[in-house]
Design an enzyme around this catalytic site. Structure first.
Site, mmCIF file in Angstrom:
data_model
loop_
_atom_site.group_PDB
_atom_site.id
_atom_site.type_symbol
_atom_site.label_atom_id
_atom_site.label_comp_id
_atom_site.label_asym_id
_atom_site.label_seq_id
_atom_site.Cartn_x
_atom_site.Cartn_y
_atom_site.Cartn_z
ATOM 1 N N PHE A 12 89.323 85.878 41.035
ATOM 2 C CA PHE A 12 89.828 87.200 40.342
ATOM 3 C C PHE A 12 90.623 85.762 39.300
ATOM 4 C CE2 PHE A 12 91.543 90.464 38.109
ATOM 5 C CZ PHE A 12 89.753 91.451 38.157
ATOM 6 N N LYS A 97 80.505 73.748 38.927
ATOM 7 C CA LYS A 97 79.465 73.324 39.112
ATOM 8 C C LYS A 97 79.469 71.774 40.249
ATOM 9 C CE LYS A 97 82.766 73.913 36.080
ATOM 10 N NZ LYS A 97 83.276 74.005 35.006
ATOM 11 N N GLU A 121 73.530 79.899 36.511
ATOM 12 C CA GLU A 121 73.770 79.588 35.148
ATOM 13 C C GLU A 121 74.578 79.143 34.458
ATOM 14 O OE1 GLU A 121 71.144 78.449 32.489
ATOM 15 O OE2 GLU A 121 70.627 79.913 32.632
ATOM 16 N N VAL A 124 76.564 75.899 33.734
ATOM 17 C CA VAL A 124 76.056 74.277 32.847
ATOM 18 C C VAL A 124 76.361 74.925 31.502
ATOM 19 C CG1 VAL A 124 74.415 72.856 32.482
ATOM 20 C CG2 VAL A 124 74.709 73.907 34.330
ATOM 21 N N GLY A 126 78.372 76.568 30.054
ATOM 22 C CA GLY A 126 79.162 78.363 29.723
ATOM 23 C C GLY A 126 77.976 79.677 28.709
ATOM 24 N N ILE A 128 74.989 78.922 27.379
ATOM 25 C CA ILE A 128 73.661 78.765 26.504
ATOM 26 C C ILE A 128 73.135 79.359 27.614
ATOM 27 C CG2 ILE A 128 72.494 77.191 25.355
ATOM 28 C CD1 ILE A 128 75.211 76.154 24.220
ATOM 29 N N GLY A 178 92.448 78.901 28.101
ATOM 30 C CA GLY A 178 91.002 79.370 29.641
ATOM 31 C C GLY A 178 90.167 78.299 29.284
ATOM 32 N N GLU A 181 89.693 73.116 33.182
ATOM 33 C CA GLU A 181 89.750 72.839 34.645
ATOM 34 C C GLU A 181 91.658 72.953 35.120
ATOM 35 O OE1 GLU A 181 86.766 73.625 36.165
ATOM 36 O OE2 GLU A 181 85.928 73.977 34.706
ATOM 37 N N LYS A 196 77.721 68.479 35.817
ATOM 38 C CA LYS A 196 76.758 69.693 35.009
ATOM 39 C C LYS A 196 75.287 68.781 34.560
ATOM 40 C CE LYS A 196 80.215 72.632 32.339
ATOM 41 N NZ LYS A 196 81.245 72.397 31.828
HETATM 42 N N1 HSE Z 1 86.881 73.855 31.716
HETATM 43 C C1 HSE Z 1 84.644 73.602 31.867
HETATM 44 C C2 HSE Z 1 85.210 73.432 29.917
HETATM 45 C C3 HSE Z 1 84.777 75.344 31.603
HETATM 46 O O1 HSE Z 1 85.407 72.294 29.444
HETATM 47 O O2 HSE Z 1 84.199 73.183 29.333
HETATM 48 C C4 HSE Z 1 83.493 75.529 31.784
HETATM 49 O O3 HSE Z 1 82.556 75.169 32.206
#
Ligand code: HSE
Length: 417
Positions: A12, A97, A121, A124, A126, A128, A178, A181, A196
């Site tokens: 969460f 991923k 989905e 990879v 976000g 898209i 946000g 990672e 990815k």
């Molecule tokens: N840390 C990743 C990014 C999150 O910045 O794209 C999304 O996969």
């Protein structure tokens, strides 16, 4: 079949709480989150405590739950959860991923054995919808290349660097927003983009490539000198995941690249991602969308959940083609290599040098290198070396090898004289 979906949500955090909200806001999908499993009992959360469980078996043993949505950061724990979910006969949606890139074939086999779907989905680029397009639209062997910006954090940092914001401030901003990672090394050293790319290689070309086979060079060593070089030449720096098919070989790598104004990713900034697909007859196609953040990633997860209503599963139609292809690192690429130390630049074998610059405190060289020879230099750990790929197309390099042999011969002759 329009199935009733009852979800067990594991995690969460940024994406898990985003999914909870988008699912509640979207009246279009008739799916209900029954149980949310989290790890930390003491963490403050926006929902009453009775919404949470601390034991994943509450989901695994619940026969009403038919979908497990796995959105945790720890990929080892996620591996166990996903396996147990398949063995319990539940479909799984994940955006992890690293987990998927490291265990894809094994997890696919397990999902198949248990006759359940495994969708990812959100793992990879976000928001898209790239995987489902590769599966459904490009369901033949006409694809010749797929490349793009697949990491929002690094694109955000690189965009901010064009506005004079330093690396650590920009990374901090990306963390607060946000995008990054929990361990941002995964973003800035190109691991996230590599995971990815491994998934794109599977869905675009039917190739199973272990992540350790794919070279990832990140953006940690990009300095003001490269930003200035880019500005002077009319380029921008982007961290690109690239895969290209040349006859029966596929090359793939992650590295920062100077892109010119003509490149489709030139105007793709901040946390936006871009995927550029090239196929024999359709030519180039460009997908752009938010690649990181709570709602954009949750929207891809939501779309997977909604596809499960109709028991959707990836079919991996390119697997047959994949058997005829070989993944290779043996190709030539034109690079820019900058460093405060000319000796560091001289360590790297260039097959052709095009431009050399040296001032009191900085030097750079551009020219052609054999990609397979770069791996040993471990660029992510070499703070004093900035490697950026130049816009020229990659090549198999027959001409360069020939030239270099001639040059060696000429040098030898000279030294004998
Ligand atoms: N840390 C990743 C990014 C999150 O910045 O794209 C999304 O996969």
């Amino acid at each position: 079949m329009n199935k009733k979906l009852t979800i067990g949500l594991v995690g969460f955090g940024c994406v898990g709480s985003g999914l909870y909200e988008v699912l509640n806001k979207s009246k279009l999908i008739d799916a209900q989150i029954k149980t949310i499993v989290v790890k930390d009992k003491n963490k403050k959360r926006p929902l009453p405590e009775d919404h949470f469980s601390y034991d994943v078996s509450d989901i695994l043993k619940d026969e009403e739950i038919n979908v497990v949505v796995e959105l945790i950061n720890d990929s080892d724990a996620a591996y166990e959860i996903v396996r147990s979910a398949f063995n319990a006969g539940k479909a799984v949606v994940s955006a992890n991923k690293k987990l998927i890139a490291e265990h894809l074939d094994e997890l696919l086999n397990l999902a198949k054995e248990n006759e359940v779907s495994f969708l990812y989905e959100g793992a990879v680029a976000g928001s898209i919808p790239v995987l489902r397009n590769l599966e459904e639209y490009y369901n033949n062997d006409s694809l010749t290349s797929i490349e793009g910006i697949t990491n929002g954090t690094t694109n955000y940092i690189l965009t901010r660097s064009n506005h004079g914001v330093d690396y650590s401030t920009a990374l901090k901003e990306a963390q607060e927003l946000g995008f990054a990672e929990i361990d941002p090394t995964l973003d800035v050293d190109g691991y996230d983009s590599k995971y990815k790319l491994v998934l794109l290689l599977k869905h675009a070309f039917g190739l199973s490539v272990p992540p350790e086979e794919v070279v990832n060079i990140g953006i940690r060593n990009v300095t003001k000198h490269e930003v200035a070089y880019a500005r002077e030449k009319g380029y921008r720096i982007k961290l690109l995941s690239r895969a290209e098919k040349v006859k029966d070989r596929v090359v793939g790598f992650v590295a920062p690249q100077f892109v010119s104004r003509e490149h489709s990713a030139f105007e793709v900034n901040n946390e936006f991602n871009a995927v550029i697909v090239e196929a024999l007859f359709s030519d180039k196609q460009l997908f752009i969308g938010k690649g990181a953040g709570s709602y954009p990633t949750a929207s891809a997860v939501l779309s997977d959940v909604s596809a499960l209503k109709f028991d959707y599963a990836y079919e991996y139609r390119k697997s047959e083609e994949g058997k005829t292809l070989t993944f290779t690192k043996d190709f030539f690429v034109k690079i820019y290599l900058g460093s405060p130390f000319i000796e560091a630049i001289n360590e790297i074998p260039f097959y052709q040098i095009d431009e050399v610059y040296q001032s009191e405190d900085y030097a750079y060289q551009t020219g052609w290198v054999r990609f397979s020879e770069l791996e040993q230099f471990n660029f992510n750990q070499r703070k004093e070396l900035s490697l950026i790929v130049l816009p020229e197309p990659i090549t198999s390099g027959e001409q360069l090898i020939k030239k270099s042999k001639e040059r060696k011969f000429a040098l030898l002759e000279t030294s004998i004289v």
